[in-house]
Write an enzyme that holds these catalytic residues in place. Sequence first.
Site, PDB file in Angstrom:
ATOM      1  N   CYS A 325       8.660   7.085   9.264  1.00 39.30           N
ATOM      2  CA  CYS A 325       7.878   7.984   8.414  1.00 39.30           C
ATOM      3  C   CYS A 325       6.550   8.403   9.044  1.00 39.30           C
ATOM      4  O   CYS A 325       5.827   9.215   8.465  1.00 39.30           O
ATOM      5  CB  CYS A 325       7.629   7.315   7.060  1.00 39.30           C
ATOM      6  SG  CYS A 325       9.155   6.736   6.284  1.00 39.30           S
ATOM      7  N   HIS A 465      -1.162   8.158   2.586  1.00 38.85           N
ATOM      8  CA  HIS A 465       0.286   7.974   2.730  1.00 38.85           C
ATOM      9  C   HIS A 465       0.895   7.718   1.354  1.00 38.85           C
ATOM     10  O   HIS A 465       1.893   8.355   1.006  1.00 38.85           O
ATOM     11  CB  HIS A 465       0.562   6.795   3.667  1.00 38.85           C
ATOM     12  CG  HIS A 465       2.006   6.552   3.936  1.00 38.85           C
ATOM     13  ND1 HIS A 465       2.827   7.489   4.527  1.00 38.85           N
ATOM     14  CD2 HIS A 465       2.795   5.464   3.696  1.00 38.85           C
ATOM     15  CE1 HIS A 465       4.042   7.003   4.646  1.00 38.85           C
ATOM     16  NE2 HIS A 465       4.059   5.770   4.143  1.00 38.85           N
ATOM     17  N   GLU A 476      -3.033   0.209   1.649  1.00 37.32           N
ATOM     18  CA  GLU A 476      -3.707   1.370   2.219  1.00 37.32           C
ATOM     19  C   GLU A 476      -5.039   1.628   1.509  1.00 37.32           C
ATOM     20  O   GLU A 476      -6.048   1.920   2.163  1.00 37.32           O
ATOM     21  CB  GLU A 476      -2.815   2.615   2.119  1.00 37.32           C
ATOM     22  CG  GLU A 476      -3.476   3.860   2.712  1.00 37.32           C
ATOM     23  CD  GLU A 476      -2.664   5.122   2.501  1.00 37.32           C
ATOM     24  OE1 GLU A 476      -2.951   6.133   3.166  1.00 37.32           O
ATOM     25  OE2 GLU A 476      -1.733   5.100   1.664  1.00 37.32           O
ATOM     26  N   LYS A 496       2.760  13.100  -1.976  1.00 34.10           N
ATOM     27  CA  LYS A 496       4.089  12.598  -2.292  1.00 34.10           C
ATOM     28  C   LYS A 496       4.330  12.460  -3.792  1.00 34.10           C
ATOM     29  O   LYS A 496       5.481  12.326  -4.226  1.00 34.10           O
ATOM     30  CB  LYS A 496       4.316  11.241  -1.614  1.00 34.10           C
ATOM     31  CG  LYS A 496       4.361  11.294  -0.081  1.00 34.10           C
ATOM     32  CD  LYS A 496       4.639   9.925   0.490  1.00 34.10           C
ATOM     33  CE  LYS A 496       4.677   9.950   2.013  1.00 34.10           C
ATOM     34  NZ  LYS A 496       3.331  10.147   2.599  1.00 34.10           N
ATOM     35  N   HIS A 501       8.996  11.543  -0.753  1.00 38.62           N
ATOM     36  CA  HIS A 501       8.767  11.095   0.616  1.00 38.62           C
ATOM     37  C   HIS A 501       9.747  11.800   1.549  1.00 38.62           C
ATOM     38  O   HIS A 501      10.951  11.537   1.520  1.00 38.62           O
ATOM     39  CB  HIS A 501       8.946   9.581   0.695  1.00 38.62           C
ATOM     40  CG  HIS A 501       8.416   8.972   1.950  1.00 38.62           C
ATOM     41  ND1 HIS A 501       8.031   9.710   3.038  1.00 38.62           N
ATOM     42  CD2 HIS A 501       8.215   7.668   2.299  1.00 38.62           C
ATOM     43  CE1 HIS A 501       7.610   8.911   3.991  1.00 38.62           C
ATOM     44  NE2 HIS A 501       7.710   7.662   3.562  1.00 38.62           N
ATOM     45  N   PHE A 561       8.489   2.568   8.650  1.00 39.48           N
ATOM     46  CA  PHE A 561       9.248   1.339   8.877  1.00 39.48           C
ATOM     47  C   PHE A 561       9.063   0.903  10.335  1.00 39.48           C
ATOM     48  O   PHE A 561       9.058   1.721  11.257  1.00 39.48           O
ATOM     49  CB  PHE A 561      10.734   1.568   8.604  1.00 39.48           C
ATOM     50  CG  PHE A 561      11.097   1.586   7.139  1.00 39.48           C
ATOM     51  CD1 PHE A 561      10.136   1.413   6.156  1.00 39.48           C
ATOM     52  CD2 PHE A 561      12.419   1.766   6.742  1.00 39.48           C
ATOM     53  CE1 PHE A 561      10.477   1.416   4.815  1.00 39.48           C
ATOM     54  CE2 PHE A 561      12.776   1.775   5.399  1.00 39.48           C
ATOM     55  CZ  PHE A 561      11.795   1.595   4.428  1.00 39.48           C
TER      56      PHE A 561
END
Length: 579
Positions: A325, A465, A476, A496, A501, A561
């Site tokens: 991502c 994010h 975050e 998002k 996503h 990931f």
Amino acid sequence: MTLTGAAAAPFCSWLIAAYLSRTVAGLSGEDPGSKQNISRRRSRRKHRNAQGAVNGGSSLVCSYSAGPVGSLVGLCGSGLSELGSCLSFEACPEYQSASWTPFFGEGVMALRPKPLRAARRHPKTAAQGKAWAIALQPLREPPEKKKLMTKERRVVVTGMGVVSCLGHDPEIFYNNLLEGKSGITEIENFNCEDFPTGLLTCVITVQRIGGEIKSLSTDGWVSPKFAKRMDKFMLYLLTAGKKAVADAGMTPEVMKELDKGKCGVLIGSALGGMQVFNDAVEALRVSYRKMNPFCVPFATTNMGSAMLAMDLGWMGPSYSISTACATSNFCILSAANHIIRGEADIMLSGGSDAAIIPIGLGGFVACRALSQRNNDPAKASRPWDQDRDGFVLGEGAGVLVLEELEHAKERGAEIYAEFLGGSSTCDAYHMTEPHPKGTGILLCIEKALSQTGVKRQDVNYVNAHATSTKAGDVQEYRALMQSFGQNPVLKMNSTKSMIGHMLGAAGAVEAIATVQAIRTGWIHPTINVEQPEKDVDMDYIVSGKKQRLNVKVALSNSFGFGGHNSSILFAPYRESTEN
């Protein structure tokens, strides 16, 4: 004597002479470097040269530092008579009378030996009584010095292209974000109940929402013969890429004037052509003859950039990066570096993914990453909210035109924003979970500030994010507060919350939203934050409605990931960067 022996005789004799002369000098107890011996050797050398001239110049004279010649000749005469003839540096009789055919025809070895000039004495080694030799190696040409760039090359954004569930134009896309409109709906492009296995059917029917693109026309952007065969991720990529080129004002006339060798494409994908690959596997169950001959190239992540480069005729750097991502941010960073180093003047950069297909959706459900709020799709993605239960899968593409500043000014391009740089790190902790203390995220943000020279008090907007997962959102937020918590005017949001996503495309689409925030002076809201986490200060979160903000420096985060972290920075373009 053999060929090798004939060729090597003079050279071997020279080496033996040099060694024995030094040894004999040591045995005689004489100092080869004394003034008396040096004077004696000079007189004998003159005598030998004169004798050689009388004999027609047949003697081969080599200057070397040695002991008394008398002692050496006496030694040779006592048992090394054959060697003695070579120590005078004349060719051996076997060499003179050898009759053979050389390997290389009438080359160097085919010539009869000629007298050698007396070699020049090396002053230092001669004085020290040491033998010396000249290596028979060609002289190397001095390396050409590369011209160092003395002027800083700045990178600006001059065009954008987007394909998303909220529109396929940057203006339409961002206006929908400003209005707080959600693009999350029930999936319509395939029937979740048509799966052949009961287990997969059971899993998929539980998850039936996503940020799905309902329709997309590729007319005028992708050749019809390819449009029928390509995976959706490539269709999204080509469409967004060409729209970005058009948005940058690169008309056919402008394209003809570009240096194609300094124009490149760097657009990545997290998953590549999953549908093409899945179809190939199904065809293989029948026969390999049923497989699409394009299944391998159209499934690879690099082929989107390659096809776009072929279409445009751009011959600069063309490849893809895949870091889950965080893919888009990595691509943008690398593309900008090509421009900064002078390897390119224009780079198309971003990401594309199309994972809303049975195998993609089923895979994410299997790892329990997705929200199951199927009864209310528009409220399923809810970053920083206590009731969040996972992210919502999206699809699409985002492409930015990055261009060297002077090149953009020379062709009269409109400059949307300036790309300042960024950074990347790795959590080195877990495949899917962020580090519990957010150390990798914090390190990435701090490195981005340090490497770009941006002061933390100048960062007043963060496109986070924030995927709507339990662990990710909080880690975050804490890292951002640790870096910018002293800035009371800081604002952050999550794109998002409205588009889901988009995996490898997320960073590029969010970068477009960030640039649009700089251009318009408006920050879009984060929807669905109804009961925020107790540690989240809502004074920093833009929620409910859009807010006016004069962006000084904007930060956009993307994490993936594998622990891949990336942070990039944009700012309004100003003629001078002194302040």
